[in-house]
Design a protein around this motif. Structure first.
Motif, PDB file in Angstrom:
ATOM      1  N   MET A  99      -1.989 -39.167 -59.963  1.00  0.00           N
ATOM      2  CA  MET A  99      -0.480 -39.031 -59.115  1.00  0.00           C
ATOM      3  C   MET A  99       0.138 -39.805 -58.908  1.00  0.00           C
ATOM      4  O   MET A  99      -0.502 -40.917 -57.840  1.00  0.00           O
ATOM      5  CB  MET A  99      -0.845 -38.192 -58.744  1.00  0.00           C
ATOM      6  CG  MET A  99       0.102 -37.671 -57.779  1.00  0.00           C
ATOM      7  SD  MET A  99       0.626 -36.526 -56.147  1.00  0.00           S
ATOM      8  CE  MET A  99       0.464 -35.253 -57.136  1.00  0.00           C
ATOM      9  N   PRO A 100       1.353 -40.826 -58.916  1.00  0.00           N
ATOM     10  CA  PRO A 100       2.147 -42.125 -59.246  1.00  0.00           C
ATOM     11  C   PRO A 100       1.703 -42.205 -57.085  1.00  0.00           C
ATOM     12  O   PRO A 100       2.158 -41.191 -56.658  1.00  0.00           O
ATOM     13  CB  PRO A 100       3.512 -42.071 -59.162  1.00  0.00           C
ATOM     14  CG  PRO A 100       3.149 -41.016 -60.475  1.00  0.00           C
ATOM     15  CD  PRO A 100       1.969 -39.589 -60.201  1.00  0.00           C
ATOM     16  N   TRP A 101       2.091 -43.383 -56.810  1.00  0.00           N
ATOM     17  CA  TRP A 101       2.086 -43.886 -55.422  1.00  0.00           C
ATOM     18  C   TRP A 101       3.741 -42.763 -54.925  1.00  0.00           C
ATOM     19  O   TRP A 101       3.235 -42.610 -53.566  1.00  0.00           O
ATOM     20  CB  TRP A 101       2.206 -45.232 -55.112  1.00  0.00           C
ATOM     21  CG  TRP A 101       0.793 -45.683 -55.992  1.00  0.00           C
ATOM     22  CD1 TRP A 101       0.780 -46.298 -56.511  1.00  0.00           C
ATOM     23  CD2 TRP A 101      -0.736 -45.301 -55.542  1.00  0.00           C
ATOM     24  NE1 TRP A 101      -0.683 -47.326 -57.000  1.00  0.00           N
ATOM     25  CE2 TRP A 101      -1.561 -46.548 -55.863  1.00  0.00           C
ATOM     26  CE3 TRP A 101      -1.209 -44.803 -54.093  1.00  0.00           C
ATOM     27  CZ2 TRP A 101      -2.847 -46.397 -55.655  1.00  0.00           C
ATOM     28  CZ3 TRP A 101      -2.115 -44.895 -54.315  1.00  0.00           C
ATOM     29  CH2 TRP A 101      -3.553 -45.736 -55.240  1.00  0.00           C
ATOM     30  N   LYS A 102       3.974 -43.169 -55.541  1.00  0.00           N
ATOM     31  CA  LYS A 102       5.990 -43.131 -55.050  1.00  0.00           C
ATOM     32  C   LYS A 102       5.642 -41.296 -54.624  1.00  0.00           C
ATOM     33  O   LYS A 102       5.971 -41.172 -53.897  1.00  0.00           O
ATOM     34  CB  LYS A 102       6.524 -43.312 -55.636  1.00  0.00           C
ATOM     35  CG  LYS A 102       8.177 -42.912 -55.211  1.00  0.00           C
ATOM     36  CD  LYS A 102       9.546 -42.900 -56.343  1.00  0.00           C
ATOM     37  CE  LYS A 102      10.604 -42.849 -56.324  1.00  0.00           C
ATOM     38  NZ  LYS A 102      11.551 -43.157 -57.059  1.00  0.00           N
ATOM     39  N   GLU A 103       4.755 -40.567 -55.486  1.00  0.00           N
ATOM     40  CA  GLU A 103       5.045 -38.639 -56.023  1.00  0.00           C
ATOM     41  C   GLU A 103       3.924 -38.675 -54.354  1.00  0.00           C
ATOM     42  O   GLU A 103       3.803 -37.874 -53.512  1.00  0.00           O
ATOM     43  CB  GLU A 103       4.056 -38.366 -56.785  1.00  0.00           C
ATOM     44  CG  GLU A 103       4.147 -36.689 -57.054  1.00  0.00           C
ATOM     45  CD  GLU A 103       5.554 -36.317 -56.653  1.00  0.00           C
ATOM     46  OE1 GLU A 103       5.349 -34.528 -56.274  1.00  0.00           O
ATOM     47  OE2 GLU A 103       6.623 -36.821 -56.991  1.00  0.00           O
ATOM     48  N   ILE A 104       2.735 -39.343 -53.806  1.00  0.00           N
ATOM     49  CA  ILE A 104       1.711 -39.316 -52.945  1.00  0.00           C
ATOM     50  C   ILE A 104       2.984 -39.330 -51.325  1.00  0.00           C
ATOM     51  O   ILE A 104       2.718 -38.492 -51.120  1.00  0.00           O
ATOM     52  CB  ILE A 104       0.756 -39.701 -53.034  1.00  0.00           C
ATOM     53  CG1 ILE A 104       0.094 -39.757 -54.605  1.00  0.00           C
ATOM     54  CG2 ILE A 104      -0.127 -39.748 -52.046  1.00  0.00           C
ATOM     55  CD1 ILE A 104      -1.391 -40.530 -54.460  1.00  0.00           C
ATOM     56  N   ARG A 138       5.811 -39.591 -51.732  1.00  0.00           N
ATOM     57  CA  ARG A 138       7.245 -37.850 -51.167  1.00  0.00           C
ATOM     58  C   ARG A 138       5.866 -36.636 -50.454  1.00  0.00           C
ATOM     59  O   ARG A 138       7.100 -35.704 -49.816  1.00  0.00           O
ATOM     60  CB  ARG A 138       7.783 -37.376 -52.198  1.00  0.00           C
ATOM     61  CG  ARG A 138       8.701 -36.430 -52.420  1.00  0.00           C
ATOM     62  CD  ARG A 138       9.110 -36.342 -53.555  1.00  0.00           C
ATOM     63  NE  ARG A 138       8.001 -35.415 -54.489  1.00  0.00           N
ATOM     64  CZ  ARG A 138       8.286 -34.333 -55.152  1.00  0.00           C
ATOM     65  NH1 ARG A 138       8.840 -32.728 -53.436  1.00  0.00           N
ATOM     66  NH2 ARG A 138       6.972 -33.723 -55.388  1.00  0.00           N
ATOM     67  N   LYS A 139       5.227 -36.267 -50.992  1.00  0.00           N
ATOM     68  CA  LYS A 139       4.158 -35.202 -50.318  1.00  0.00           C
ATOM     69  C   LYS A 139       3.794 -35.015 -49.258  1.00  0.00           C
ATOM     70  O   LYS A 139       4.276 -34.316 -48.263  1.00  0.00           O
ATOM     71  CB  LYS A 139       2.854 -34.423 -50.744  1.00  0.00           C
ATOM     72  CG  LYS A 139       3.438 -34.341 -53.093  1.00  0.00           C
ATOM     73  CD  LYS A 139       2.142 -34.062 -53.663  1.00  0.00           C
ATOM     74  CE  LYS A 139       2.409 -33.130 -54.808  1.00  0.00           C
ATOM     75  NZ  LYS A 139       3.212 -32.401 -54.662  1.00  0.00           N
ATOM     76  N   LEU A 140       3.953 -36.387 -48.819  1.00  0.00           N
ATOM     77  CA  LEU A 140       3.066 -37.263 -47.307  1.00  0.00           C
ATOM     78  C   LEU A 140       4.005 -36.430 -46.497  1.00  0.00           C
ATOM     79  O   LEU A 140       4.138 -35.876 -45.119  1.00  0.00           O
ATOM     80  CB  LEU A 140       2.435 -38.371 -46.923  1.00  0.00           C
ATOM     81  CG  LEU A 140       1.420 -38.306 -47.848  1.00  0.00           C
ATOM     82  CD1 LEU A 140       0.809 -40.298 -47.284  1.00  0.00           C
ATOM     83  CD2 LEU A 140       0.220 -37.617 -46.894  1.00  0.00           C
ATOM     84  N   ASN A 141       5.947 -37.229 -46.635  1.00  0.00           N
ATOM     85  CA  ASN A 141       6.783 -37.434 -46.218  1.00  0.00           C
ATOM     86  C   ASN A 141       7.141 -36.056 -45.900  1.00  0.00           C
ATOM     87  O   ASN A 141       7.351 -34.928 -44.261  1.00  0.00           O
ATOM     88  CB  ASN A 141       7.642 -38.370 -46.500  1.00  0.00           C
ATOM     89  CG  ASN A 141       7.298 -39.528 -46.406  1.00  0.00           C
ATOM     90  OD1 ASN A 141       7.204 -40.037 -45.686  1.00  0.00           O
ATOM     91  ND2 ASN A 141       7.685 -39.868 -47.464  1.00  0.00           N
ATOM     92  N   GLU A 142       7.151 -34.742 -46.594  1.00  0.00           N
ATOM     93  CA  GLU A 142       7.222 -33.341 -46.033  1.00  0.00           C
ATOM     94  C   GLU A 142       6.392 -32.474 -46.534  1.00  0.00           C
ATOM     95  O   GLU A 142       6.809 -31.761 -45.493  1.00  0.00           O
ATOM     96  CB  GLU A 142       7.514 -32.989 -48.572  1.00  0.00           C
ATOM     97  CG  GLU A 142       8.496 -33.192 -49.247  1.00  0.00           C
ATOM     98  CD  GLU A 142       8.273 -33.024 -50.684  1.00  0.00           C
ATOM     99  OE1 GLU A 142       7.419 -31.755 -50.972  1.00  0.00           O
ATOM    100  OE2 GLU A 142       9.074 -32.779 -51.159  1.00  0.00           O
TER     101      GLU A 142
END
Length: 261
Positions: free
Chosen positions: A213-218, A220-224
């Motif tokens: 999983m790309p760092w950017k996607e991780i 995003r999930k943390l922020n959500e």
């Protein structure tokens, strides 16, 4: 004239708080209980709390906890939300926690899990299980090594015998607990998400393979999920990558199968 407003929808959401300490000694000392109350006061001081239930008992089996059963019954009657300071105060068993979540139709909140839902509940219960296992391993190894060196474990200091250390420890806990818990859980979630494989698509949208999983996607999930970086802002990809590398350097094993398929 339009329809009158829904009276039930206008009613203020009600909350029931459940506290649990594992041993009689911990309950009498007030340390475990006071720490839980600190969490709840911080997050729910302006909420409509209609009941508080305290129990001094092991968390192995919810069927043998009468105060928890009373709290659940009140939640059902009043359509209230059950609140715990930390999710392991509710249960140390993932299946039991999910059973309560289903029974209350999702009306369950924990101060240490932002935006709790079925996925995050399952994931953090699994993380808590792993943390307890690792702590037990490290503690036993440290005690064994100390006994080998000196023949006995160290004696308590004067501060611990007089209780001064307890008061100071409680003050520090109240100041740092939220940040420390969120950092620890964010790091564990980053490690798990990075080990998750995602589809790689070609120019025409077809799946061509799998990748981490790309760092950017991780980020995003943390922020959500409601997590925030150490300074209070949203996570960025570079911060996520740095935390992951630091966690890996500590040789913490990755989470395995955090939820049932």
């Amino acid at each position: 004239m339009g329809k009158p407003p829904n009276r039930q929808a206008m009613e203020e959401q009600q909350y029931v708080v459940y506290y649990r300490v594992s041993t009689k000694k911990q309950g009498e000392s007030g340390l475990g209980l006071e720490a839980q109350r600190t969490y709840v006061r911080h997050f729910y001081s302006d909420k409509n709390i209609i009941g508080e239930f305290t129990e001094k008992i092991s968390g192995k089996d919810i069927a043998n906890r009468p105060r928890l059963l009373e709290a659940l019954e009140l939640c059902r009657r009043k359509q209230a939300t059950l609140v715990v300071a930390k999710i392991d105060r509710l249960s140390r068993n993932t299946e039991q926690a999910l059973s309560i979540y289903r029974e209350l139709e999702g009306r369950l909140e924990s101060c240490d899990i932002p935006n709790l839902d079925k996925f995050t509940l399952t994931l953090f219960m699994a993380i808590a299980d792993r943390e307890r296992e690792l702590i037990g391993i490290r503690t036993k190894a440290a005690l064994d090594e100390k006994i080998k060196q000196t023949g006995e474990w160290r004696k308590p200091s004067e501060a611990f015998r007089t209780g001064a250390a307890s008061a100071e420890g409680t003050r520090v806990l109240q100041h740092n607990a939220r940040v420390n818990e969120n950092n620890k859980r964010a790091a564990a979630l980053i490690q798990f998400l990075r080990s998750t494989k995602v589809d790689v698509t070609g120019s025409e949208g077809q799946v061509t393979g799998k990748e981490e999983m790309p760092w950017k996607e991780i980020a995003r999930k943390l922020n959500e999920a409601g997590f925030r970086a150490s300074r209070g802002g949203p996570f960025q990809a570079t911060q996520v990558q740095r935390i992951h590398h630091r966690t890996a350097a500590q040789q913490v094993p990755p989470l395995e199968k955090p939820f049932h398929s």
